[in-house]
Write a protein that holds these residues in place. Structure first.
Motif, PDB file in Angstrom:
ATOM      1  N   PHE A  23       0.823  -1.466  -0.089  1.00  0.00           N
ATOM      2  CA  PHE A  23       0.015   0.091  -0.008  1.00  0.00           C
ATOM      3  C   PHE A  23       0.932   1.858  -0.117  1.00  0.00           C
ATOM      4  CE2 PHE A  23      -2.023   3.056   2.344  1.00  0.00           C
ATOM      5  CZ  PHE A  23      -3.165   2.669   1.619  1.00  0.00           C
ATOM      6  N   PHE A  24       1.231   1.143   0.599  1.00  0.00           N
ATOM      7  CA  PHE A  24       2.684   2.272   1.052  1.00  0.00           C
ATOM      8  C   PHE A  24       3.488   2.931  -0.413  1.00  0.00           C
ATOM      9  CE2 PHE A  24       1.253   2.565   5.576  1.00  0.00           C
ATOM     10  CZ  PHE A  24       1.305   4.621   5.251  1.00  0.00           C
ATOM     11  N   ALA A  25       4.141   1.370  -0.680  1.00  0.00           N
ATOM     12  CA  ALA A  25       5.068   1.895  -2.026  1.00  0.00           C
ATOM     13  C   ALA A  25       4.171   2.052  -3.033  1.00  0.00           C
ATOM     14  CB  ALA A  25       5.078   0.556  -2.657  1.00  0.00           C
ATOM     15  N   ALA A  26       2.406   1.655  -3.008  1.00  0.00           N
ATOM     16  CA  ALA A  26       2.048   2.040  -4.166  1.00  0.00           C
ATOM     17  C   ALA A  26       1.822   3.951  -4.441  1.00  0.00           C
ATOM     18  CB  ALA A  26       0.574   1.017  -4.485  1.00  0.00           C
ATOM     19  N   ARG A  27       0.798   3.883  -3.411  1.00  0.00           N
ATOM     20  CA  ARG A  27       0.688   5.432  -2.521  1.00  0.00           C
ATOM     21  C   ARG A  27       1.597   6.492  -2.430  1.00  0.00           C
ATOM     22  NH1 ARG A  27       0.214   7.415   3.144  1.00  0.00           N
ATOM     23  NH2 ARG A  27      -1.589   8.920   2.997  1.00  0.00           N
ATOM     24  N   GLY A  28       2.785   6.276  -1.873  1.00  0.00           N
ATOM     25  CA  GLY A  28       3.503   6.951  -1.976  1.00  0.00           C
ATOM     26  C   GLY A  28       3.644   8.441  -1.304  1.00  0.00           C
ATOM     27  N   TRP A  44      -8.350  -0.015  -1.836  1.00  0.00           N
ATOM     28  CA  TRP A  44      -7.206  -1.287  -0.970  1.00  0.00           C
ATOM     29  C   TRP A  44      -8.221  -2.050   0.201  1.00  0.00           C
ATOM     30  CZ3 TRP A  44      -2.402  -2.923  -1.542  1.00  0.00           C
ATOM     31  CH2 TRP A  44      -1.193  -1.731  -2.292  1.00  0.00           C
ATOM     32  N   LEU A  45      -9.610  -1.200   0.790  1.00  0.00           N
ATOM     33  CA  LEU A  45      -9.654  -2.302   1.362  1.00  0.00           C
ATOM     34  C   LEU A  45     -10.550  -2.897   0.469  1.00  0.00           C
ATOM     35  CD1 LEU A  45     -11.739   1.148   3.896  1.00  0.00           C
ATOM     36  CD2 LEU A  45      -9.837  -1.021   4.294  1.00  0.00           C
ATOM     37  N   ASP A  46     -10.820  -2.747  -0.048  1.00  0.00           N
ATOM     38  CA  ASP A  46     -11.969  -3.755  -1.241  1.00  0.00           C
ATOM     39  C   ASP A  46     -10.478  -5.091  -1.042  1.00  0.00           C
ATOM     40  OD1 ASP A  46     -14.004  -2.481  -2.083  1.00  0.00           O
ATOM     41  OD2 ASP A  46     -13.652  -1.692  -2.795  1.00  0.00           O
ATOM     42  N   ARG A  47      -9.439  -5.121  -1.764  1.00  0.00           N
ATOM     43  CA  ARG A  47      -8.502  -5.911  -2.149  1.00  0.00           C
ATOM     44  C   ARG A  47      -7.860  -6.357  -0.657  1.00  0.00           C
ATOM     45  NH1 ARG A  47      -2.660  -4.614  -3.847  1.00  0.00           N
ATOM     46  NH2 ARG A  47      -1.077  -6.936  -4.167  1.00  0.00           N
ATOM     47  N   LEU A  48      -8.098  -5.565   0.670  1.00  0.00           N
ATOM     48  CA  LEU A  48      -8.051  -6.870   1.556  1.00  0.00           C
ATOM     49  C   LEU A  48      -9.113  -7.475   2.072  1.00  0.00           C
ATOM     50  CD1 LEU A  48      -6.369  -7.352   4.297  1.00  0.00           C
ATOM     51  CD2 LEU A  48      -7.853  -5.208   4.778  1.00  0.00           C
ATOM     52  N   ASN A  49     -10.431  -7.172   2.114  1.00  0.00           N
ATOM     53  CA  ASN A  49     -11.641  -8.531   2.157  1.00  0.00           C
ATOM     54  C   ASN A  49     -11.146  -8.756   1.116  1.00  0.00           C
ATOM     55  OD1 ASN A  49     -12.717  -6.785   3.980  1.00  0.00           O
ATOM     56  ND2 ASN A  49     -13.533  -5.186   2.661  1.00  0.00           N
ATOM     57  N   ALA A  50     -11.769  -9.146  -0.359  1.00  0.00           N
ATOM     58  CA  ALA A  50     -11.336  -9.844  -1.569  1.00  0.00           C
ATOM     59  C   ALA A  50     -10.089 -11.413  -0.913  1.00  0.00           C
ATOM     60  CB  ALA A  50     -10.211  -9.706  -2.892  1.00  0.00           C
ATOM     61  N   GLN A  51      -8.972 -10.809  -0.051  1.00  0.00           N
ATOM     62  CA  GLN A  51      -7.970 -11.658   0.301  1.00  0.00           C
ATOM     63  C   GLN A  51      -9.308 -12.705   1.694  1.00  0.00           C
ATOM     64  OE1 GLN A  51      -4.342  -9.712   1.377  1.00  0.00           O
ATOM     65  NE2 GLN A  51      -3.877  -9.291  -0.428  1.00  0.00           N
ATOM     66  N   ASP A  52      -9.306 -12.279   2.655  1.00  0.00           N
ATOM     67  CA  ASP A  52     -10.579 -12.779   3.820  1.00  0.00           C
ATOM     68  C   ASP A  52     -11.544 -13.293   2.823  1.00  0.00           C
ATOM     69  OD1 ASP A  52      -7.701 -12.150   5.135  1.00  0.00           O
ATOM     70  OD2 ASP A  52      -9.442 -10.326   6.248  1.00  0.00           O
ATOM     71  N   SER A  53     -12.292 -13.642   2.350  1.00  0.00           N
ATOM     72  CA  SER A  53     -13.129 -14.055   1.681  1.00  0.00           C
ATOM     73  C   SER A  53     -12.854 -15.680   1.249  1.00  0.00           C
ATOM     74  CB  SER A  53     -13.925 -13.339   0.364  1.00  0.00           C
ATOM     75  OG  SER A  53     -14.323 -11.995   0.493  1.00  0.00           O
ATOM     76  N   PRO A  54     -14.403 -15.886   1.233  1.00  0.00           N
ATOM     77  CA  PRO A  54     -13.753 -17.417   0.895  1.00  0.00           C
ATOM     78  C   PRO A  54     -13.816 -18.230  -0.948  1.00  0.00           C
ATOM     79  CG  PRO A  54     -15.833 -17.406   2.536  1.00  0.00           C
ATOM     80  CD  PRO A  54     -15.352 -15.972   2.109  1.00  0.00           C
ATOM     81  N   ARG A  55     -13.233 -18.812  -1.302  1.00  0.00           N
ATOM     82  CA  ARG A  55     -13.220 -18.962  -2.302  1.00  0.00           C
ATOM     83  C   ARG A  55     -13.839 -20.155  -2.917  1.00  0.00           C
ATOM     84  NH1 ARG A  55      -6.890 -17.600  -4.320  1.00  0.00           N
ATOM     85  NH2 ARG A  55      -6.679 -16.150  -3.259  1.00  0.00           N
TER      86      ARG A  55
END
Length: 57
Positions: A23-28, A44-55
Protein backbone atom coordinates in the motif's frame (compact mmCIF):
# COMPACT_ATOMS: atom_id res chain seq x y z
CA UNK A 1 0.65 3.39 13.49
CA UNK A 2 1.74 1.06 10.70
CA UNK A 3 5.39 1.63 11.55
CA UNK A 4 4.69 0.74 15.19
CA UNK A 5 2.96 -2.46 14.11
CA UNK A 6 5.89 -3.32 11.81
CA UNK A 7 8.29 -2.82 14.73
CA UNK A 8 6.18 -5.08 16.99
CA UNK A 9 5.97 -7.78 14.30
CA UNK A 10 9.75 -7.57 13.91
CA UNK A 11 10.27 -7.98 17.68
CA UNK A 12 7.95 -10.98 17.67
CA UNK A 13 9.86 -12.43 14.71
CA UNK A 14 6.73 -12.32 12.55
CA UNK A 15 6.79 -11.68 8.82
CA UNK A 16 5.95 -8.11 7.82
CA UNK A 17 2.39 -7.44 6.69
CA UNK A 18 2.92 -7.48 2.94
CA UNK A 19 -0.27 -5.61 2.07
CA UNK A 20 0.73 -2.68 4.29
CA UNK A 21 4.10 -2.37 2.56
CA UNK A 22 2.52 -2.71 -0.89
CA UNK A 23 0.00 0.00 0.00
CA UNK A 24 2.68 2.50 0.95
CA UNK A 25 4.84 1.56 -2.02
CA UNK A 26 1.91 2.29 -4.36
CA UNK A 27 0.61 5.29 -2.43
CA UNK A 28 3.78 7.27 -2.01
CA UNK A 29 4.30 10.11 0.45
CA UNK A 30 0.94 11.93 0.43
CA UNK A 31 -1.32 13.32 3.13
CA UNK A 32 -4.51 11.50 4.08
CA UNK A 33 -6.49 14.48 2.80
CA UNK A 34 -4.90 14.43 -0.66
CA UNK A 35 -7.18 14.31 -3.71
CA UNK A 36 -8.06 10.71 -4.55
CA UNK A 37 -7.09 9.27 -1.16
CA UNK A 38 -10.63 8.13 -0.37
CA UNK A 39 -10.82 6.19 -3.65
CA UNK A 40 -7.37 4.72 -3.08
CA UNK A 41 -8.32 3.64 0.44
CA UNK A 42 -11.55 2.03 -0.84
CA UNK A 43 -9.62 0.05 -3.49
CA UNK A 44 -7.19 -1.25 -0.88
CA UNK A 45 -9.96 -2.16 1.55
CA UNK A 46 -11.73 -4.04 -1.24
CA UNK A 47 -8.49 -5.86 -2.01
CA UNK A 48 -8.05 -6.78 1.65
CA UNK A 49 -11.65 -8.00 1.89
CA UNK A 50 -11.17 -10.10 -1.24
CA UNK A 51 -8.20 -11.84 0.38
CA UNK A 52 -10.25 -12.64 3.49
CA UNK A 53 -13.32 -13.91 1.62
CA UNK A 54 -13.72 -17.67 1.15
CA UNK A 55 -13.29 -18.65 -2.45
CA UNK A 56 -15.92 -20.62 -4.30
CA UNK A 57 -14.63 -23.74 -5.98
Amino acid sequence: MGNDIDAMRDRLMMDPFALHRAFFAARGPVKASAVGEQKEARLWLDRLNAQDSPREE
